[in-house]
Structures are given as structure tokens and as C-alpha cells.
Write an enzyme that holds these catalytic residues in place. Sequence first.
Site, mmCIF file in Angstrom:
data_model
loop_
_atom_site.group_PDB
_atom_site.id
_atom_site.type_symbol
_atom_site.label_atom_id
_atom_site.label_comp_id
_atom_site.label_asym_id
_atom_site.label_seq_id
_atom_site.Cartn_x
_atom_site.Cartn_y
_atom_site.Cartn_z
ATOM 1 N N PRO A 138 1.234 7.323 -6.602
ATOM 2 C CA PRO A 138 1.418 8.044 -5.503
ATOM 3 C C PRO A 138 0.514 9.618 -5.494
ATOM 4 C CG PRO A 138 3.352 7.316 -5.868
ATOM 5 C CD PRO A 138 2.719 6.961 -7.112
ATOM 6 N N GLU A 373 -10.827 -0.066 -5.517
ATOM 7 C CA GLU A 373 -11.639 0.098 -6.640
ATOM 8 C C GLU A 373 -12.744 1.017 -6.686
ATOM 9 O OE1 GLU A 373 -12.618 -3.772 -8.197
ATOM 10 O OE2 GLU A 373 -11.093 -4.557 -7.247
ATOM 11 N N SER A 376 -15.676 5.094 -1.481
ATOM 12 C CA SER A 376 -17.305 5.488 -1.405
ATOM 13 C C SER A 376 -17.767 6.833 -2.062
ATOM 14 C CB SER A 376 -17.583 5.533 -0.173
ATOM 15 O OG SER A 376 -17.506 4.219 0.539
#
Length: 389
Positions: A138, A373, A376
Site C-alpha cells: 500500500p 514492473e 514509465s
Amino acid sequence: MSTATLELQGLNFNLSEEHLAVQEAARDFAQNELLPGIVERDNEARFPTEQVKRMGELGFLGMMVSPDYGGGGMDTVSYVLAMEEISKVDASCSVIMSVNNSLVCWGLEAYGSEAQKQKYLTKLASGEMIGAFCLSEPEAGSDATSQQTTAEDKGDYYLLNGTKNWITNGNSSGVALVIAQTDREKKHRGINCLIVEKGLTGFTVGKKEDKMGIRASDTHSLLFTDVQVPKENRIGEDGFGFKFAMSTLNGGRIGIAAQALGIAAGAYELSLKYAQERKAFGKQIFDHQAIQFKLAEMATRIEAARLLVYKAARLKDEHKDYVQAAAMAKLYASDVAMWATTEAVQIHGGYGYVKEFHVERLMRDAKITQIYEGTSEIQKLVIARELIR
């Protein structure tokens, strides 16, 4: 290894016959087994149980794992070829595939003990079970050093407490790789990665997220309350967890870049086909220059993204530094995916806004590739650091 030439928009890549066979197998699987029922799975946010089982049977869940552990022993280029073809049709299945291959299997094979590989990797590579990678929390997304999940050293076991968010395969996985803080004074050097089996007392699965895209993949919170994890389930030496996570994510970015590439390419192929079938003002809409320009730019940007993805994969296969290449590939391919899918909806006009024409789903699926992952913005930080390293 025998070779064949694959021509991509006038450029030649020397791919082996094995590479081309993997690409064809993935394309056939996607078109014949993933495409049927995909709208319903998306509408219902239904996990693709049978399709994932087939991915395991076909070897798509442990592609880069050594045959010694039940994997395909393939290279990263084979993996991105398969990811691209599957992502053209079903990004939900491709993210399940990506997490299992790039994050869980690769991390275990690269850094796990022999006992851990024999116990877990063999089942993960064959698809007997799938894995989850648990880093985000979180309050710790892009700031991966701020782990609130703790793994208290109790001698022969760790006492694990905390919550992990946005976990792909959260409910369907049989094992989770959990990043947790053991020694807060050591900061990132006090973080460990633990292999946590589903079913341990105190390990519960939280709510399923109702997502905009990749809806058929199951994304959950995972909760750990006084979970006793055996010491032998720690990957690497004490304090290796943060390095493990970052190294694994570097390779994972190649998989997500390939996913973004596939989403963009799928939208382009649907748009090209539609433009040759749909008529307006007495001729195919492809004959209108406005549509030609959109398709030309889509094809160009997708080709550029493909070059970046293939470059990163080849660098990894050649055991060269691929950190910057992977970040560039993910940054650019994810932007191309978002842009190309939006253009695809525009080319389809009103039909692009309805589900049976698929491009609206691809547009919804594309957005997450700019986020997970490493966002940007994080990719730009990685690239910038590599420029002056």
C-alpha cells in the site's frame, strides 16, 4: 543450430528454425485456444484456468528454465516471440505467463538453492503450479525500499507480517516470493526474499481487484499474519532480498515490453484488416489517406518497439548488460501500445467502441504496461542512471 531468415518490414533478423517454430506455436495457440471466449472472460473477470493449464502443457510457463528442472531450456528471444504472439490476443494470459517466467522461475533458477529448485522450480516450470511475485505494498510501489512487510528472524524460521498489493496470480498461485524487511536499520540491505507456500497458517488472500484491463488475470492483496516461514525458504544470503527483486525486475521488464509490443501489434493487425473490409464514401477506408497515415505510423512505431525488445532479449541471452536496454524497451513499447490501441479504436470508429471488435479491450489492457514492473517514470530514472554510470 540451423537458421532461417525472418523479414520484418524489410529488415532481416537471423532467427533459428526453433525460434520460428516457437513463434508459430504461440500464434496458433493464441488464435485457436485463447481467442474463443475471450470477450466473456474479460466481461466476467474470469481466471482462464483451462487456458493456463494448456500453457503449462505446451511449455509456455517455464520457457527459459533448464530441462534439468522441467523447463524448456529456451532463450529470451524465444520467450519474447511467444509473449508477443499471445499478447496480440490475450494480455491476461500473457501477464500470467510473464510473472511465472520472468519473475518467479527466473529468480528461483538464478538465485535459489538446489533444494529450492527441486522443491518448487520443477512444479512452476511444468505448470503444475504457478507463482506470484510480491513486492508492491500500500505504501511501497515505485519506492520499493520502503517495505512495511516484516520478516522477523526467529532462529530457524521468519515470522512474516504485512500486506502485499496488486499481486498477479494472487489467488491462483501455489507459492509466492515475498519481499520483506528483516532489519530496518540496514535499510535496503536488510531486506529478504522468502518463498511462502499457499496454505501456511496466517497466509490469507484478500479481495480481488476489479480492474480496467487484463481483467481475466487475478489480482489480489495478500495478507500475512504471524506466518512462520522456514529459514531454508530464504533466497540467497541474509539481506539479499532487495538485490534479488531489482535483478529479477530488470529481466521482467523485457517480458512486459514484449507484452506491450504484442498488444500494439494485435491492434494494428485488426485495424489493417478492418480498413480493407470497411467501406466509406464508396471505397475501402484504407484508400483514404487519413487512414493510410495512421496505419503507416502504427507500423513504424511498432517496428521500432520490436527492435528495442529484441535487442534487450539478445543482450540478456549474450550475458551482457541489458538494464538500460530493458528499461528503454519497456518505456517505448508501453507508450506505443497505449498510442496504437487508441488509434485502432479511432480507425474502427463506432465499432471500435464495442467489445466484439476487440480493440477497446486491447486499449484497456495497454495502460497497465506503463505502470507495472516499474512505471514509465521509473524507467526514465533507470535509463538516466545508466547514461552516466
